[in-house]
Design an enzyme around this catalytic site. Structure first.
Site, short mmCIF file in Angstrom:
data_model
loop_
_atom_site.label_atom_id
_atom_site.label_comp_id
_atom_site.label_asym_id
_atom_site.label_seq_id
_atom_site.Cartn_x
_atom_site.Cartn_y
_atom_site.Cartn_z
N LYS A 1 12.08 -29.32 -10.06
CA LYS A 1 11.85 -30.59 -10.75
C LYS A 1 13.12 -31.44 -10.72
CE LYS A 1 8.23 -28.77 -13.70
NZ LYS A 1 7.93 -27.98 -14.89
N GLN B 1 9.84 -26.76 -20.60
CA GLN B 1 9.15 -25.82 -19.72
C GLN B 1 8.46 -24.72 -20.54
OE1 GLN B 1 8.89 -26.20 -16.40
NE2 GLN B 1 7.75 -24.32 -16.09
N ASP C 1 4.57 -34.64 -19.71
CA ASP C 1 3.58 -33.59 -19.46
C ASP C 1 2.19 -34.03 -19.93
OD1 ASP C 1 4.32 -31.19 -18.17
OD2 ASP C 1 5.44 -30.50 -19.93
N1 GUN Z 1 4.81 -24.22 -17.07
C1 GUN Z 1 3.96 -24.11 -16.04
N2 GUN Z 1 3.45 -25.32 -15.72
C2 GUN Z 1 4.00 -26.20 -16.57
C3 GUN Z 1 3.87 -27.61 -16.73
O1 GUN Z 1 3.14 -28.31 -16.04
N3 GUN Z 1 4.61 -28.16 -17.73
C4 GUN Z 1 5.41 -27.42 -18.52
N4 GUN Z 1 6.10 -28.05 -19.48
N5 GUN Z 1 5.55 -26.11 -18.40
C5 GUN Z 1 4.85 -25.51 -17.42
#
Ligand code: GUN
Length: 302
Positions: free
Chosen positions: A55, A99, A122
């Site tokens: 990311k 996350q 998100d």
């Molecule tokens: N963990 C796995 N996929 C995601 C996601 O799309 N967002 C977040 N914040 N954590 C994750």
């Protein structure tokens, strides 16, 4: 015969990333705005570390500012909430992503709902879930946004199609149902308690599997010519004892029947990060009262 067209999520994500980079370049030039994304990782889950690294990399490649916070596994909920409070107040941070999963001592719902909804890239905050449900502008979860763009690679219009989503999570299944409704699909959300799941799946013109069960969806669950979007990323051991990634769909069987199908890896996965970048630009523009750059007009949700 292997009939299905393979929908290339990596190529589509690269196109989205290019559009984001062009949009960001213009925002910097015309508005002196550099969208910023803060990613918070608590603990050292190996898969999460890889996601967070990717990311950050994609964010800077698109010309945006990336802020990374790595907190120890024993971080208290209060300490994480204090970090979020600071990020909510920071004018350089337009998007905040914590996350998941979080360590046991931290309640994820409390953390998500502490994020400023306008920075919740998100789209997990209850306010954004509500906005999506009633059709108000908001931030929409990245994976469902990616699924819709992938389905549109296979079909010009989704209007009037039967869509079946297997999986009812708040992160994928439920928001995706809202997005497909907006595309004028007839939507069914199926799940582990659905009676005769294969028969329900066979109704689908667009079938989305998002359950986290390796190769649950077999070839004979698929209507000939259907568009199949596989959200699953499951690590399984091969007979040789090596780890490999498989989706929620038995790909080799499914591609004989489907009209188009996303692979794992290289399908939905790369699109999730690409849509996170789009959401960050959208959040930054809204916070500054600027129209979304035209490059992103067809990509952004909500
Ligand atoms: N963990 C796995 N996929 C995601 C996601 O799309 N967002 C977040 N914040 N954590 C994750």
């Amino acid at each position: 015969m292997s009939g299905a067209r393979i929908i290339d999520g990596k190529a589509l994500a690269a196109q989205v990333q290019e559009k984001v980079a062009a949009a960001v370049a213009r925002l910097r030039l015309e508005h002196d705005l550099a969208p910023g994304l803060a990613v918070v990782l608590v603990g050292d889950d190996p898969a999460s570390r890889v996601y967070v690294r990717n990311k950050g990399k994609r964010t800077t490649e698109a010309g945006m500012k990336s802020f990374e916070y790595r907190l120890p596994a024993d971080t208290s909920e209060a300490a994480l909430l204090e970090r979020i409070r600071l990020l909510n107040e920071s004018p350089d941070v337009h998007g905040i992503l914590v996350q998941l999963p979080l360590p046991k001592q931290i309640n994820p719902a409390r953390v998500i709902d502490a994020i400023d909804p306008d920075k919740d890239v998100d789209g997990f905050h209850v306010i954004n879930a509500g906005r999506l449900a009633v059709g108000q502008p908001g931030l929409v979860p990245c994976t469902p946004l990616g699924c819709v763009l992938l389905a549109k690679q296979a079909r010009e219009s989704l209007e009037g199609l039967e869509a079946v989503i297997i999986g009812r999570s708040n992160i994928v299944g439920k928001p995706l149902a809202q997005l497909l409704l907006k595309e004028n699909c007839t939507v069914t959300i199926a799940h582990s308690r659905t009676r005769d799941l294969p028969a329900v799946a066979r109704r689908a013109d667009v079938l989305v599997a998002a359950v986290g069960r390796p190769e649950l969806v077999r070839g004979d669950w698929i209507k000939p010519g259907a568009t199949v979007i596989d959200v699953g990323i499951n690590r399984v051991e091969t007979e040789g004892g090596k780890a490999k990634l498989v989706g929620d769909v038995a790909f080799e069987e499914a591609k004989e029947v489907a009209g188009a199908i996303t692979p794992v890896p290289g399908g939905v996965g790369p699109m999730t990060i690409a849509m996170l970048l789009v959401n960050t630009v959208q959040a930054a523009c809204r916070q500054r009262g600027i129209d979304l750059p035209r490059e992103l007009a067809d990509l952004a949700g909500g």
